[in-house]
Enzyme design. Structure first.
Site, PDB file in Angstrom:
ATOM      1  N   PHE A   1       7.417  19.861  -3.843  1.00 22.51           N
ATOM      2  CA  PHE A   1       6.611  19.727  -2.634  1.00 22.51           C
ATOM      3  C   PHE A   1       6.379  21.091  -1.970  1.00 22.51           C
ATOM      4  O   PHE A   1       7.123  22.043  -2.207  1.00 22.51           O
ATOM      5  CB  PHE A   1       7.281  18.767  -1.656  1.00 22.51           C
ATOM      6  CG  PHE A   1       7.479  17.385  -2.235  1.00 22.51           C
ATOM      7  CD1 PHE A   1       6.477  16.433  -2.162  1.00 22.51           C
ATOM      8  CD2 PHE A   1       8.663  17.056  -2.888  1.00 22.51           C
ATOM      9  CE1 PHE A   1       6.645  15.171  -2.713  1.00 22.51           C
ATOM     10  CE2 PHE A   1       8.845  15.795  -3.433  1.00 22.51           C
ATOM     11  CZ  PHE A   1       7.830  14.854  -3.355  1.00 22.51           C
TER      12      PHE A   1
ATOM     13  N   GLN B   1       8.502  27.205   1.714  1.00 25.28           N
ATOM     14  CA  GLN B   1       8.806  26.042   0.883  1.00 25.28           C
ATOM     15  C   GLN B   1      10.306  25.751   0.881  1.00 25.28           C
ATOM     16  O   GLN B   1      10.727  24.594   1.055  1.00 25.28           O
ATOM     17  CB  GLN B   1       8.319  26.269  -0.550  1.00 25.28           C
ATOM     18  CG  GLN B   1       8.572  25.087  -1.481  1.00 25.28           C
ATOM     19  CD  GLN B   1       8.203  25.393  -2.928  1.00 25.28           C
ATOM     20  OE1 GLN B   1       8.165  26.556  -3.332  1.00 25.28           O
ATOM     21  NE2 GLN B   1       7.942  24.362  -3.706  1.00 25.28           N
TER      22      GLN B   1
ATOM     23  N   HIS C   1       0.830  -1.198   0.000  1.00 20.02           N
ATOM     24  CA  HIS C   1       0.000   0.000   0.000  1.00 20.02           C
ATOM     25  C   HIS C   1       0.871   1.257   0.000  1.00 20.02           C
ATOM     26  O   HIS C   1       1.879   1.322   0.707  1.00 20.02           O
ATOM     27  CB  HIS C   1      -0.869   0.061   1.254  1.00 20.02           C
ATOM     28  CG  HIS C   1      -2.039  -0.862   1.260  1.00 20.02           C
ATOM     29  ND1 HIS C   1      -1.904  -2.226   1.358  1.00 20.02           N
ATOM     30  CD2 HIS C   1      -3.380  -0.610   1.213  1.00 20.02           C
ATOM     31  CE1 HIS C   1      -3.115  -2.781   1.358  1.00 20.02           C
ATOM     32  NE2 HIS C   1      -4.025  -1.824   1.274  1.00 20.02           N
TER      33      HIS C   1
ATOM     34  N   GLU D   1      13.264  15.810  -4.218  1.00 24.37           N
ATOM     35  CA  GLU D   1      12.897  16.625  -5.385  1.00 24.37           C
ATOM     36  C   GLU D   1      13.948  16.485  -6.491  1.00 24.37           C
ATOM     37  O   GLU D   1      13.605  16.355  -7.677  1.00 24.37           O
ATOM     38  CB  GLU D   1      12.763  18.094  -4.981  1.00 24.37           C
ATOM     39  CG  GLU D   1      11.531  18.406  -4.170  1.00 24.37           C
ATOM     40  CD  GLU D   1      11.397  19.892  -3.890  1.00 24.37           C
ATOM     41  OE1 GLU D   1      10.251  20.365  -3.757  1.00 24.37           O
ATOM     42  OE2 GLU D   1      12.441  20.582  -3.804  1.00 24.37           O
TER      43      GLU D   1
ATOM     44  N   ASN E   1       8.119  -3.629   3.129  1.00 28.76           N
ATOM     45  CA  ASN E   1       6.693  -3.505   3.389  1.00 28.76           C
ATOM     46  C   ASN E   1       6.325  -3.899   4.812  1.00 28.76           C
ATOM     47  O   ASN E   1       5.471  -3.265   5.442  1.00 28.76           O
ATOM     48  CB  ASN E   1       5.918  -4.385   2.398  1.00 28.76           C
ATOM     49  CG  ASN E   1       4.418  -4.214   2.506  1.00 28.76           C
ATOM     50  OD1 ASN E   1       3.917  -3.124   2.725  1.00 28.76           O
ATOM     51  ND2 ASN E   1       3.696  -5.317   2.341  1.00 28.76           N
TER      52      ASN E   1
END
Length: 324
Positions: free
Chosen positions: A258, A267, A118, A251, A149
Site C-alpha cells: 500500500f 510509505q 459490496h 501487508e 455486512n
C-alpha cells in the site's frame, strides 16, 4: 482514386488511434481510484487471471478468476460522488470480464447464508443512477457474513461518508484474504463451484483534506486500517474499531503493498500507523451497535447516545457502547 486511398488511410489511422486510446483506459493504472497505488500490481491481461485489472469510471479492482471475486477494490470517495440517486439493486454479472471466463451471477449466492456484500458501497456512488448501478456488478461483490455486512462493516462505511460531509476526501482500498467464513447457515469454504468464501476482509482508508491530492500526503495523514473476520460468531455487537490494525499487518497477511505512489519514508510511516479513534484529528461520531432497536453512537470523548424521535441525542450508560 488517389483521393479515395488517402481518405481510407486517414480513416484507418484515426481508428487505430481511437483503438489505442480505448486500450489505454482499460490496461493501465492511470485512474484516480489508484492514486495510492496498485496493491498487487494487477494487469489487464488474461495471462494473469487471478490478478486481472479492471478499471471503471466508478472504481478499480483486481479480479481473481479462481476465487470468483475481487482480491481488492479501490475507489475515491468525495462529495462529487454523493447525491440523491436511489439504490438500483440490479445485481448482475460483469460483462467486462473476458468472454471465455465464467461470470458469477447473483444466483451463485442464493441460499448460501452469506450476503452479496459490496466492496465499493452502493451508498458511495449516489450522484447518478448509472454510477450506483455499477456497484451492483458481481465483480464488486464478496460472500460476506450478514452480521458483518449489516453492522460493523456498514457502520464504517457510514463513518467514511460522514468524514466526506466534514470536508474530507478519502481513498479506500477494500480487499480479502484467506479461505472459509461463517454465515447464517454455518461455515463454508465455497459457494457451489464458483465463488470462494474469504476468511477475512480488510479496509485501508487514507483521509485527505477536501481538495487534497498526492502531494498533500505526509507522515501526519490519517490512515484507518481494519481487518474483519468473516465469521458471524465473532461479530455480534462489535464496533468496527474493535478490528483496527496497522496497514503493515495487513501487508504481512496478504502480500499486498500500500501507499506505493508515495515516497518510501512516507510509505513506511503510514503503514505503521494504528488509528486511535479517541485521539484523532477526525472529530466524527460513529455507530457502535444496536440497542433496543436503535443504533448507539459513540463520540471521541466516549459519550454513548442514540437519536430520539425529536432528532436529539439521548445519552445512555457508557458501558452500552463498549463495542471494543
Amino acid at each position: 482514386m488517389k483521393t479515395l486511398r488517402s481518405s481510407v488511410y486517414i480513416i484507418s489511422v484515426y481508428l487505430l488511434l481511437i483503438s489505442c486510446t480505448r486500450q489505454k483506459i482499460v490496461s493501465t493504472t492511470d485512474s484516480i481510484h489508484l492514486l495510492m497505488g496498485n496493491p498487487t500490481n494487477a494487469q489487464a491481461s488474461e495471462s494473469v487471471p487471478d490478478n486481472y485489472l479492471i478499471v471503471k469510471p466508478q472504481y478499480a479492482l483486481s479480479y481473481n478468476r479462481s476465487k470468483g471475486h475481487a482480491n481488492w477494490v479501490a475507489w475515491e470517495l468525495s462529495k462529487k460522488w454523493l447525491g440523491s440517486s436511489d439504490r438500483q439493486n440490479d445485481f448482475r454479472p460483469d460483462a467486462s470480464l473476458p468472454a471465455s471466463w465464467y461470470k458469477v451471477t447473483p444466483k451463485d449466492y442464493t441460499n448460501s447464508g452469506f450476503d452479496r456484500g459490496h466492496l465499493c458501497p452502493s451508498a458511495d456512488r449516489t450522484n447518478t443512477a448509472e454510477n450506483n448501478s455499477e456497484t451492483f456488478l458481481m465483480t464488486n461483490m464478496i460472500p460476506q457474513a450478514p452480521e458483518l455486512n449489516r453492522e460493523a462493516w456498514a457502520y464504517l462505511e457510514e463513518y467514511c461518508r460522514e468524514l466526506v460531509a466534514q470536508k474530507h476526501r478519502l481513498f479506500i482500498i477494500s480487499g480479502t484474504y484467506g479461505t472459509g467464513g461463517e454465515g447464517s447457515k454455518g461455515t463454508l469454504n465455497k459457494l457451489g463451484n464458483n465463488v470462494e468464501v474469504p476468511a477475512r476482509l480488510y479496509k485501508v482508508i487514507t483521509v485527505l483534506p477536501e481538495n487534497g491530492n498526492l502531494n498533500d500526503i505526509n507522515a501526519n495523514t490519517p490512515v484507518i486500517a481494519v481487518d474483519f473476520p468473516n465469521k458471524t460468531s465473532l461479530l455480534q455487537n462489535a464496533g468496527w474499531f474493535r478490528f483496527i490494525t496497522t496497514t503493515a499487518d495487513i501487508e504481512k497477511k496478504t502480500g499486498h503493498s500500500f501507499f506505493t505512489n508515495t515516497s518510501k519514508s512516507v510509505q513506511t510511516t503510514l503503514t505503521a500507523k494504528r488509528f486511535d479513534y479517541t485521539n484523532s484529528s477526525l472529530n466524527v461520531d460513529t455507530k457502535c451497535r444496536e440497542y433496543n432497536g436503535k443504533p448507539l453512537f459513540i463520540g471521541k470523548s466516549g459519550g454513548c447516545y442514540y437519536i430520539n424521535s425529536n432528532k436529539n441525542k439521548t445519552y445512555v450508560e457508557r458501558n452500552l457502547c463498549n463495542c471494543q
